[in-house]
Design a protein around this motif. Structure first.
Motif, PDB file in Angstrom:
ATOM      1  N   MET A   1       0.811  -1.191   0.000  1.00 40.70           N
ATOM      2  CA  MET A   1       0.000   0.000   0.000  1.00 40.70           C
ATOM      3  C   MET A   1       0.860   1.264   0.000  1.00 40.70           C
ATOM      4  O   MET A   1       0.495   2.247  -0.623  1.00 40.70           O
ATOM      5  CB  MET A   1      -0.928  -0.005   1.207  1.00 40.70           C
ATOM      6  N   LYS A   2       1.987   1.224   0.687  1.00 41.84           N
ATOM      7  CA  LYS A   2       2.883   2.374   0.729  1.00 41.84           C
ATOM      8  C   LYS A   2       3.290   2.790  -0.682  1.00 41.84           C
ATOM      9  O   LYS A   2       3.366   3.978  -0.988  1.00 41.84           O
ATOM     10  CB  LYS A   2       4.113   2.040   1.570  1.00 41.84           C
ATOM     11  N   ARG A   3       3.500   1.807  -1.545  1.00 36.72           N
ATOM     12  CA  ARG A   3       3.916   2.093  -2.914  1.00 36.72           C
ATOM     13  C   ARG A   3       2.855   2.923  -3.662  1.00 36.72           C
ATOM     14  O   ARG A   3       3.187   3.844  -4.398  1.00 36.72           O
ATOM     15  CB  ARG A   3       4.208   0.783  -3.642  1.00 36.72           C
ATOM     16  N   ASN A   4       1.581   2.597  -3.449  1.00 39.22           N
ATOM     17  CA  ASN A   4       0.502   3.357  -4.098  1.00 39.22           C
ATOM     18  C   ASN A   4       0.525   4.822  -3.668  1.00 39.22           C
ATOM     19  O   ASN A   4       0.307   5.721  -4.488  1.00 39.22           O
ATOM     20  CB  ASN A   4      -0.860   2.738  -3.771  1.00 39.22           C
ATOM     21  N   PHE A   5       0.782   5.061  -2.392  1.00 35.57           N
ATOM     22  CA  PHE A   5       0.815   6.432  -1.900  1.00 35.57           C
ATOM     23  C   PHE A   5       2.089   7.162  -2.345  1.00 35.57           C
ATOM     24  O   PHE A   5       2.068   8.380  -2.506  1.00 35.57           O
ATOM     25  CB  PHE A   5       0.612   6.471  -0.388  1.00 35.57           C
ATOM     26  N   LEU A   6       3.178   6.421  -2.559  1.00 38.29           N
ATOM     27  CA  LEU A   6       4.363   7.040  -3.157  1.00 38.29           C
ATOM     28  C   LEU A   6       4.053   7.505  -4.577  1.00 38.29           C
ATOM     29  O   LEU A   6       4.488   8.571  -5.010  1.00 38.29           O
ATOM     30  CB  LEU A   6       5.545   6.051  -3.180  1.00 38.29           C
ATOM     31  N   TRP A   7       3.291   6.689  -5.301  1.00 43.10           N
ATOM     32  CA  TRP A   7       2.852   7.093  -6.646  1.00 43.10           C
ATOM     33  C   TRP A   7       1.984   8.348  -6.565  1.00 43.10           C
ATOM     34  O   TRP A   7       2.069   9.236  -7.422  1.00 43.10           O
ATOM     35  CB  TRP A   7       2.112   5.962  -7.353  1.00 43.10           C
ATOM     36  N   LEU A   8       1.149   8.447  -5.550  1.00 38.69           N
ATOM     37  CA  LEU A   8       0.310   9.627  -5.364  1.00 38.69           C
ATOM     38  C   LEU A   8       1.171  10.868  -5.151  1.00 38.69           C
ATOM     39  O   LEU A   8       0.900  11.930  -5.724  1.00 38.69           O
ATOM     40  CB  LEU A   8      -0.639   9.412  -4.176  1.00 38.69           C
ATOM     41  N   VAL A   9       2.225  10.723  -4.353  1.00 41.85           N
ATOM     42  CA  VAL A   9       3.153  11.836  -4.126  1.00 41.85           C
ATOM     43  C   VAL A   9       3.840  12.218  -5.442  1.00 41.85           C
ATOM     44  O   VAL A   9       3.938  13.411  -5.774  1.00 41.85           O
ATOM     45  CB  VAL A   9       4.196  11.485  -3.043  1.00 41.85           C
ATOM     46  N   LEU A  10       4.301  11.238  -6.187  1.00 39.72           N
ATOM     47  CA  LEU A  10       4.994  11.503  -7.454  1.00 39.72           C
ATOM     48  C   LEU A  10       4.070  12.209  -8.444  1.00 39.72           C
ATOM     49  O   LEU A  10       4.430  13.241  -9.017  1.00 39.72           O
ATOM     50  CB  LEU A  10       5.528  10.204  -8.059  1.00 39.72           C
ATOM     51  N   VAL A  11       2.881  11.663  -8.645  1.00 39.40           N
ATOM     52  CA  VAL A  11       1.944  12.259  -9.600  1.00 39.40           C
ATOM     53  C   VAL A  11       1.521  13.653  -9.131  1.00 39.40           C
ATOM     54  O   VAL A  11       1.442  14.587  -9.936  1.00 39.40           O
ATOM     55  CB  VAL A  11       0.729  11.332  -9.809  1.00 39.40           C
ATOM     56  N   GLY A  12       1.284  13.805  -7.836  1.00 41.42           N
ATOM     57  CA  GLY A  12       0.942  15.120  -7.296  1.00 41.42           C
ATOM     58  C   GLY A  12       2.052  16.133  -7.523  1.00 41.42           C
ATOM     59  O   GLY A  12       1.796  17.273  -7.911  1.00 41.42           O
ATOM     60  N   GLY A  59      -0.550  11.728   0.376  1.00 42.43           N
ATOM     61  CA  GLY A  59       0.395  10.636   0.124  1.00 42.43           C
ATOM     62  C   GLY A  59       1.559  10.639   1.095  1.00 42.43           C
ATOM     63  O   GLY A  59       1.935   9.593   1.640  1.00 42.43           O
ATOM     64  N   ALA A  60       2.132  11.817   1.338  1.00 44.01           N
ATOM     65  CA  ALA A  60       3.298  11.906   2.225  1.00 44.01           C
ATOM     66  C   ALA A  60       2.931  11.550   3.664  1.00 44.01           C
ATOM     67  O   ALA A  60       3.706  10.876   4.352  1.00 44.01           O
ATOM     68  CB  ALA A  60       3.902  13.307   2.158  1.00 44.01           C
ATOM     69  N   ILE A  61       1.770  11.981   4.122  1.00 45.56           N
ATOM     70  CA  ILE A  61       1.372  11.649   5.494  1.00 45.56           C
ATOM     71  C   ILE A  61       1.221  10.135   5.641  1.00 45.56           C
ATOM     72  O   ILE A  61       1.683   9.551   6.626  1.00 45.56           O
ATOM     73  CB  ILE A  61       0.080  12.399   5.890  1.00 45.56           C
ATOM     74  N   VAL A  62       0.604   9.481   4.666  1.00 41.26           N
ATOM     75  CA  VAL A  62       0.423   8.027   4.746  1.00 41.26           C
ATOM     76  C   VAL A  62       1.770   7.309   4.651  1.00 41.26           C
ATOM     77  O   VAL A  62       2.079   6.426   5.449  1.00 41.26           O
ATOM     78  CB  VAL A  62      -0.551   7.526   3.657  1.00 41.26           C
ATOM     79  N   ALA A 120       9.979  10.721  -4.186  1.00 41.84           N
ATOM     80  CA  ALA A 120       9.072   9.606  -4.462  1.00 41.84           C
ATOM     81  C   ALA A 120       9.616   8.741  -5.598  1.00 41.84           C
ATOM     82  O   ALA A 120       9.577   7.505  -5.512  1.00 41.84           O
ATOM     83  CB  ALA A 120       7.682  10.128  -4.807  1.00 41.84           C
ATOM     84  N   ALA A 121      10.135   9.366  -6.642  1.00 42.69           N
ATOM     85  CA  ALA A 121      10.689   8.606  -7.771  1.00 42.69           C
ATOM     86  C   ALA A 121      11.867   7.754  -7.312  1.00 42.69           C
ATOM     87  O   ALA A 121      12.001   6.591  -7.714  1.00 42.69           O
ATOM     88  CB  ALA A 121      11.121   9.555  -8.888  1.00 42.69           C
ATOM     89  N   ARG A 122      12.703   8.318  -6.453  1.00 37.88           N
ATOM     90  CA  ARG A 122      13.855   7.577  -5.930  1.00 37.88           C
ATOM     91  C   ARG A 122      13.382   6.396  -5.081  1.00 37.88           C
ATOM     92  O   ARG A 122      13.870   5.277  -5.223  1.00 37.88           O
ATOM     93  CB  ARG A 122      14.738   8.531  -5.125  1.00 37.88           C
ATOM     94  N   GLU A 123      12.391   6.621  -4.228  1.00 37.68           N
ATOM     95  CA  GLU A 123      11.897   5.554  -3.353  1.00 37.68           C
ATOM     96  C   GLU A 123      11.122   4.493  -4.128  1.00 37.68           C
ATOM     97  O   GLU A 123      11.042   3.344  -3.690  1.00 37.68           O
ATOM     98  CB  GLU A 123      11.052   6.143  -2.232  1.00 37.68           C
ATOM     99  N   LEU A 124      10.580   4.865  -5.281  1.00 36.45           N
ATOM    100  CA  LEU A 124       9.906   3.893  -6.133  1.00 36.45           C
ATOM    101  C   LEU A 124      10.895   3.126  -7.011  1.00 36.45           C
ATOM    102  O   LEU A 124      10.524   2.197  -7.702  1.00 36.45           O
ATOM    103  CB  LEU A 124       8.862   4.599  -7.034  1.00 36.45           C
ATOM    104  N   GLY A 125      12.165   3.555  -6.973  1.00 34.88           N
ATOM    105  CA  GLY A 125      13.189   2.895  -7.781  1.00 34.88           C
ATOM    106  C   GLY A 125      13.211   3.385  -9.219  1.00 34.88           C
ATOM    107  O   GLY A 125      13.784   2.727 -10.099  1.00 34.88           O
TER     108      GLY A 125
END
Length: 135
Positions: A1-12, A59-62, A120-125
């Motif tokens: 689930m964390k990955r989905n919220f990282l995507w939210l941060v990236l897209v945001g 996203g960041a809070i989650v 977020a991009a870095r943490e998503l690899g």
């Protein structure tokens, strides 16, 4: 689930970056006489900026829950976003220097969104950390 919220941060973050650049272009065009359509485009851009800002904050809070420094920074980004809006003065009044703070804080919001998107991009690899020997 964390990955989905990282995507939210990236897209945001990407949405905020693109929308702030659109707003800078459209308000410059308006000031140079492009007409009401340019002002309408600027206002439309603000809708996308706010959606991106909310995506980053939620996203960041989650993602960083439990890392209170990171959660605090996300809340600080939210405060920055509101402050940027608050510094929109009376645009019909001559000498409204407060509007300069509105524009300046828009650049600060853009840079903060860029930092969030890169993190977020870095943490998503999706990109390397820039540190030799790391992925």
């Amino acid at each position: 689930m964390k990955r989905n919220f990282l995507w939210l941060v990236l897209v945001g973050g990407v949405l905020v970056i693109l929308a702030v650049l659109w707003q800078a272009f459209s308000i410059a065009a308006y000031v140079r006489g492009a007409g009401e359509g340019a002002l309408d485009a600027h206002l439309t851009g603000s809708f996308f900026v706010h959606i991106g800002q909310l995506a980053i904050v939620i996203g960041a809070i989650v993602v960083y829950w439990g890392n209170w420094r990171a959660v605090g920074l996300a809340l600080g980004f939210l405060v920055l976003s509101f402050a940027q809006l608050a510094f929109l003065g009376d645009t019909d009044e001559q000498g409204g220097w407060v509007n300069g703070l509105h524009g300046f804080l828009a650049l600060v919001v853009l840079l903060a969104a860029l930092a969030y998107a890169l993190k977020a991009a870095r943490e998503l690899g999706l990109r390397s950390s820039g540190v030799p020997g790391s992925a």
